[in-house]
Write an enzyme that holds these catalytic residues in place. Structure first.
Site, PDB file in Angstrom:
ATOM      1  N   GLY A   1      66.381  63.501  45.316  1.00  0.00           N
ATOM      2  CA  GLY A   1      65.976  64.708  45.563  1.00  0.00           C
ATOM      3  C   GLY A   1      66.766  65.968  45.073  1.00  0.00           C
ATOM      4  CB  ALA A   2      69.674  65.395  42.783  1.00  0.00           C
TER       5      ALA A   2
ATOM      6  NE  ARG B   1      62.538  72.182  42.315  1.00  0.00           N
ATOM      7  CZ  ARG B   1      62.071  71.053  41.756  1.00  0.00           C
ATOM      8  NH1 ARG B   1      61.836  69.809  42.547  1.00  0.00           N
ATOM      9  NH2 ARG B   1      61.684  70.993  40.672  1.00  0.00           N
TER      10      ARG B   1
ATOM     11  CG  ASP C   1      57.535  57.336  44.546  1.00  0.00           C
ATOM     12  OD1 ASP C   1      58.361  57.449  45.474  1.00  0.00           O
ATOM     13  OD2 ASP C   1      56.281  57.015  44.734  1.00  0.00           O
ATOM     14  CB  VAL C   2      63.042  57.424  46.685  1.00  0.00           C
ATOM     15  CG1 VAL C   2      64.142  58.301  45.981  1.00  0.00           C
ATOM     16  CG2 VAL C   2      62.168  58.765  47.764  1.00  0.00           C
TER      17      VAL C   2
ATOM     18  CB  SER D   1      66.096  68.626  59.550  1.00  0.00           C
ATOM     19  OG  SER D   1      65.509  69.862  60.044  1.00  0.00           O
TER      20      SER D   1
ATOM     21  CE1 TYR E   1      61.451  67.510  56.366  1.00  0.00           C
ATOM     22  CE2 TYR E   1      62.249  68.844  58.436  1.00  0.00           C
ATOM     23  CZ  TYR E   1      62.531  68.432  57.087  1.00  0.00           C
ATOM     24  OH  TYR E   1      63.592  68.975  56.665  1.00  0.00           O
TER      25      TYR E   1
ATOM     26  CB  ALA F   1      60.741  61.699  58.837  1.00  0.00           C
ATOM     27  CE  LYS F   2      64.632  65.743  56.910  1.00  0.00           C
ATOM     28  NZ  LYS F   2      65.307  65.090  55.706  1.00  0.00           N
TER      29      LYS F   2
END
Length: 250
Positions: free
Chosen positions: A10-11, A13, A60-61, A139, A151, A154-155
């Site tokens: 995810g690098a 930006r 695509d990870v 997060s 989210y 997942a985090k």
């Protein structure tokens, strides 16, 4: 001094770009990985212009075969990866009664399945080298956040996965830690403001007013924390969660 090879997902930006540039400044060779390889070119160019070495990689990870091929390419063109930053992520925010199964699955696939795929693909290089640094991006939403059941789950899941990795891989010289950003000024947080129908400047000011360090975070704040966990000197720190959020409360 050993030159390490790092992969940052995810690098293209935001936080991922800042992490890539910071690790390159620390002397690492960096694979700048995102869904679209061309989106990574600008980050690679900045690293190269600053005297570093980087490679743009598209994958695509959530696809294990794509990840394996990407890691093979990194190994061939840069070197065997012993630093991994799992930063790739998406949001599909909604209240639980509006959230679809597709919204849930999409977030889980990128955050959790993606981190599993990349970690599995690189851990062999780490254990062989008797050195590894895995940094997973969580997060403050892992503590719960309205409209982010997927989210947040997942985090929080990434934090549990990290602690398991720390236990499994510690004897091989591999550490696994978590950085949990608070509100960071990125395209993703702007998208959140847009979804809420709130002016972004007003949104940032409201967050800053409730934060002990009265400002919003910048990608460089997160990159600094990642740099620490990725360093040679952080070898006795593993399974830990560091919130970079301007204060002790989310």
């Amino acid at each position: 001094m050993t030159v390490r090879t790092a992969i940052v997902t995810g690098a293209a930006r935001g936080i991922g770009a800042a992490i890539s540039e910071r690790l390159a400044a620390d002397g690492m060779q960096v694979a700048v990985l995102d869904l679209n390889e061309r989106d990574c070119d600008a980050v690679v160019e900045r690293i190269t212009a600053a005297g570093g070495k980087a490679l743009a990689v598209g994958a695509d990870v959530s696809d294990p075969i794509a990840v394996e091929l990407a890691v093979e390419r990194v190994t061939k063109e840069l070197g065997e990866p012993t630093v991994l930053v799992n930063n790739a992520g998406i949001i599909r925010d909604n209240l639980i009664f509006k959230m679809t199964v597709e919204d849930w699955d999409a977030v889980m696939s990128v955050h959790l399945r993606g981190a599993f795929n990349t970690t599995k693909a690189v851990q062999g290089y780490m254990t062989k080298a008797n050195f590894g640094r895995i940094i997973n991006m969580s997060s403050i939403s892992a503590l719960g956040n309205r409209g982010q059941a997927n989210y947040s789950a997942a985090k929080a899941g990434l934090q549990g996965m990290t602690k398991a990795l720390a236990i499994e891989l510690g004897k091989f010289g591999v550490t696994a830690n978590v950085v949990g950003p608070g509100f960071i000024e990125t395209e993703m947080t702007k998208a959140t403001a847009d979804r809420m129908g709130v002016d972004y400047e007003d949104f940032k000011n409201a967050v800053a007013s409730q934060t002990p360090v009265p400002r919003v975070g910048q990608p460089a704040d997160i990159a600094h924390a990642v740099s620490f966990f990725a360093s040679e000197g952080a070898g006795y720190i593993s399974g830990q969660v560091m919130y970079v959020a301007g204060g002790p409360k989310a």
